[in-house]
Design an enzyme around this catalytic site. Structure first.
Site, PDB file in Angstrom:
ATOM      1  N   SER A 188       0.873  -1.168   0.000  1.00 38.03           N
ATOM      2  CA  SER A 188       0.000   0.000   0.000  1.00 38.03           C
ATOM      3  C   SER A 188       0.910   1.217   0.000  1.00 38.03           C
ATOM      4  O   SER A 188       1.713   1.403   0.921  1.00 38.03           O
ATOM      5  CB  SER A 188      -0.897   0.006   1.245  1.00 38.03           C
ATOM      6  OG  SER A 188      -1.691   1.168   1.292  1.00 38.03           O
ATOM      7  N   SER A 189       0.829   2.021  -1.033  1.00 43.61           N
ATOM      8  CA  SER A 189       1.772   3.126  -1.221  1.00 43.61           C
ATOM      9  C   SER A 189       1.636   4.174  -0.115  1.00 43.61           C
ATOM     10  O   SER A 189       0.644   4.221   0.618  1.00 43.61           O
ATOM     11  CB  SER A 189       1.541   3.801  -2.570  1.00 43.61           C
ATOM     12  OG  SER A 189       1.787   2.904  -3.628  1.00 43.61           O
TER      13      SER A 189
END
Length: 364
Positions: free
Chosen positions: A80-81
């Protein structure tokens, strides 16, 4: 602190980090529960795994930080950036209610959920079947509507669909013409494209047949895609040097910047170096806190490094040390241009059976 308060704090942290938070974007981040998209936990920075049963789980989830959710050995392969980077990319995408969005790289499903909260209908494509399945399950469990997750080669996009926007959440060497072919006239693609060992985010416009142009949005570092999207081409830079690959360096030019360049200004210099020199990439340098900009020789053992203080460290090939000094002088002479000042023209390159649009020419 409850989850709603944690999300509000995250929005404040993203603003403090410089993310352009419109009212709509802030509302989306405040509404979408990030923890719902990492039910299996994520890798801690110091090692080990953070899971939903851990006391610090929610605090870690709501930090402005990347969350690595899948590793292959020691190599991260899905995540998840960082939320502030996501916000910058979503702001550049300029999503409006009713827009149709193609997302390449499903990740955890969190980005698609944010797009849905902004009013978009999303088709998200991921080459990893397990990643796509988990993203789809998380989206369903969170009650997110208007998102379809597909397993497939991202190069193909989503045949049979039309889109107003394309967003890519994995590092690529260039853009698939099929994305542009599926994009309606006037649409835009936001894509992290390889440049000197990093993945600056570009806003790209143009038809599949060209001409295709881009503007630089921000620096970033993404996991790299597979297949034709990372094909080598004549405009490519060397792959980053692994630890120990570069021979020991000695100082050949003194520090130029006092104080040293900050993180963003250093990335601006780095981007310019990649424009002006085809051997620009990065490498671990002893004594440096992070990887440094280097001009790497063909044998990958020799080269010249430029740390944030503007000194030049080199080993072998004096010409590369001279090139590094010339880059520093030129960047100063040009007024230290930020990466956003560059305008990019792309060219078709890569595999003959699966070409990609890659950055080829630049102007300030």
């Amino acid at each position: 602190m409850n989850a709603s308060d944690r999300r509000a704090r995250l929005v404040d942290d993203m603003r403090a980090a410089g993310a352009p938070m419109s009212a709509e974007l802030a509302a989306a981040f405040a509404a979408v529960p990030r923890e719902a998209f990492v039910p299996g936990g994520f890798q801690r920075h110091g090692g080990g795994w953070a899971g939903p049963g851990d006391r610090d789980f929610l605090d870690l989830v709501h930090r402005d930080d990347v969350l690595v959710t899948k590793v292959d050995g020691r190599m991260p392969v899905s995540s998840s950036s960082q939320p502030s980077l996501m916000a910058i990319m979503l702001a550049a995408l300029d999503v409006r209610p009713g827009h149709r969005v193609l997302e390449i790289g499903a990740g955890t499903g969190y980005n698609a959920a944010l797009l849905s909260a902004l009013g978009a209908t999303v088709v998200s494509v991921d080459v990893q079947a397990d990643v796509a399945a988990r993203a789809s399950a998380a989206l369903s469990a969170a009650g997110v509507e208007r998102v379809q997750v597909q397993t497939g080669d991202g190069y193909a996009g989503a045949p049979g669909h039309r889109f107003d926007r394309v967003i890519v959440t994995v590092g690529v060497a260039g853009l698939s013409p099929r994305w542009l072919n599926q994009l309606d006239p006037g649409g835009v693609a936001v894509v992290p494209v390889e440049h000197a060992g990093t993945h600056p985010v570009l806003t790209v416009r143009g038809p599949a047949a060209g001409p295709v142009t881009a503007e630089v949005i921000c620096p970033s570092g993404f996991m790299s895609a597979a297949g034709p999207l990372t094909a080598t081409h004549q405009f490519a830079h060397p792959a980053p040097a692994a630890p120990g690959e570069l021979a020991p360096l000695t100082v050949t030019a003194p520090a130029r910047f006092d104080p040293p360049l900050g993180a963003l200004a250093y990335r601006d210099l780095w981007y310019a170096a990649g424009v002006w020199h085809r051997r620009a990439t990065h490498a671990a340098v002893p004594g440096a806190e992070h990887s440094c900009l280097v001009l790497l020789a063909e044998d990958r053992a020799q080269g010249a490094a430029i740390p944030p203080d503007g000194s030049v460290l080199s080993t072998g090939e004096p010409a590369l040390a001279q090139d590094a000094a010339d880059i520093l002088r030129r960047w100063d002479a040009e007024g230290r241009p930020p990466m956003r000042a560059w305008r990019v023209t792309l060219a078709l390159a890569g595999r003959s059976d699966a070409p990609i649009w890659v950055p080829a020419n630049w102007s300030l």
